[in-house]
Scaffold this motif. Structure first.
Motif, PDB file in Angstrom:
ATOM      1  N   ASN A  26       0.857  -1.179   0.000  1.00 35.34           N
ATOM      2  CA  ASN A  26       0.000   0.000   0.000  1.00 35.34           C
ATOM      3  C   ASN A  26       0.896   1.232   0.000  1.00 35.34           C
ATOM      4  O   ASN A  26       1.771   1.365   0.862  1.00 35.34           O
ATOM      5  CB  ASN A  26      -0.896   0.026   1.242  1.00 35.34           C
ATOM      6  CG  ASN A  26      -1.869  -1.126   1.250  1.00 35.34           C
ATOM      7  OD1 ASN A  26      -2.450  -1.470   0.238  1.00 35.34           O
ATOM      8  ND2 ASN A  26      -2.029  -1.743   2.406  1.00 35.34           N
ATOM      9  N   LEU A  28       0.608   5.227   0.233  1.00 29.78           N
ATOM     10  CA  LEU A  28      -0.379   6.213   0.647  1.00 29.78           C
ATOM     11  C   LEU A  28       0.243   7.598   0.746  1.00 29.78           C
ATOM     12  O   LEU A  28       1.206   7.800   1.495  1.00 29.78           O
ATOM     13  CB  LEU A  28      -0.959   5.816   2.009  1.00 29.78           C
ATOM     14  CG  LEU A  28      -1.415   4.361   2.154  1.00 29.78           C
ATOM     15  CD1 LEU A  28      -1.804   4.080   3.591  1.00 29.78           C
ATOM     16  CD2 LEU A  28      -2.543   4.051   1.203  1.00 29.78           C
ATOM     17  N   TYR A  38      -3.789   8.239  10.533  1.00 31.48           N
ATOM     18  CA  TYR A  38      -3.302   6.923  10.107  1.00 31.48           C
ATOM     19  C   TYR A  38      -2.465   6.283  11.216  1.00 31.48           C
ATOM     20  O   TYR A  38      -2.674   5.127  11.570  1.00 31.48           O
ATOM     21  CB  TYR A  38      -2.480   7.104   8.825  1.00 31.48           C
ATOM     22  CG  TYR A  38      -1.670   5.920   8.386  1.00 31.48           C
ATOM     23  CD1 TYR A  38      -2.247   4.880   7.662  1.00 31.48           C
ATOM     24  CD2 TYR A  38      -0.305   5.847   8.645  1.00 31.48           C
ATOM     25  CE1 TYR A  38      -1.495   3.799   7.230  1.00 31.48           C
ATOM     26  CE2 TYR A  38       0.458   4.777   8.225  1.00 31.48           C
ATOM     27  CZ  TYR A  38      -0.141   3.758   7.516  1.00 31.48           C
ATOM     28  OH  TYR A  38       0.615   2.689   7.091  1.00 31.48           O
ATOM     29  N   TYR A  46      -6.498   9.367   1.882  1.00 37.22           N
ATOM     30  CA  TYR A  46      -5.198   9.259   1.228  1.00 37.22           C
ATOM     31  C   TYR A  46      -5.370   9.245  -0.279  1.00 37.22           C
ATOM     32  O   TYR A  46      -6.473   9.045  -0.798  1.00 37.22           O
ATOM     33  CB  TYR A  46      -4.472   7.985   1.682  1.00 37.22           C
ATOM     34  CG  TYR A  46      -5.224   6.725   1.320  1.00 37.22           C
ATOM     35  CD1 TYR A  46      -5.012   6.089   0.108  1.00 37.22           C
ATOM     36  CD2 TYR A  46      -6.172   6.187   2.192  1.00 37.22           C
ATOM     37  CE1 TYR A  46      -5.721   4.941  -0.231  1.00 37.22           C
ATOM     38  CE2 TYR A  46      -6.880   5.050   1.866  1.00 37.22           C
ATOM     39  CZ  TYR A  46      -6.640   4.430   0.656  1.00 37.22           C
ATOM     40  OH  TYR A  46      -7.350   3.306   0.317  1.00 37.22           O
ATOM     41  N   GLY A  49      -2.951   3.863  -2.903  1.00 34.41           N
ATOM     42  CA  GLY A  49      -3.599   2.620  -2.511  1.00 34.41           C
ATOM     43  C   GLY A  49      -2.687   1.447  -2.778  1.00 34.41           C
ATOM     44  O   GLY A  49      -1.461   1.592  -2.815  1.00 34.41           O
TER      45      GLY A  49
END
Length: 87
Positions: A26, A28, A38, A46, A49
């Motif tokens: 991921n 972000l 987060y 965000y 991905g």
């Protein structure tokens, strides 16, 4: 949660962040408020991905202080990464 963090400082909306990764992860891109959320396990927004290919290029949506977090989505292991800013 384990993650790799890059504090990008102030970026303008015409810049692009390029992230290289050596495995699926991921990727972000978050402003300071969302990065704080987060880290604390709260809801956050965000850009980016799950990425399965490298490099990942993300356009900065508006000027401000930005962070990149890279995580394995709860999976185990390590990741090698790099972050560059263009523009």
């Amino acid at each position: 949660m384990s993650f790799v963090h890059s504090d990008l400082g102030h970026l303008n909306d015409n810049q692009v962040v390029e992230v290289t990764i050596d495995r699926a992860a991921n990727v972000l891109l978050m402003d300071s408020t969302n990065f704080s959320n987060y880290r604390q396990g709260r809801n956050y927004r965000y850009f980016g991905g799950q990425a399965v290919r490298s490099p990942v290029r993300l356009a900065v949506p508006h000027s401000g202080h930005w962070h990149v977090a890279i995580d394995l989505g709860g999976g185990s292991g390590s990741i090698r990464s790099g972050v560059r800013v263009f523009g």
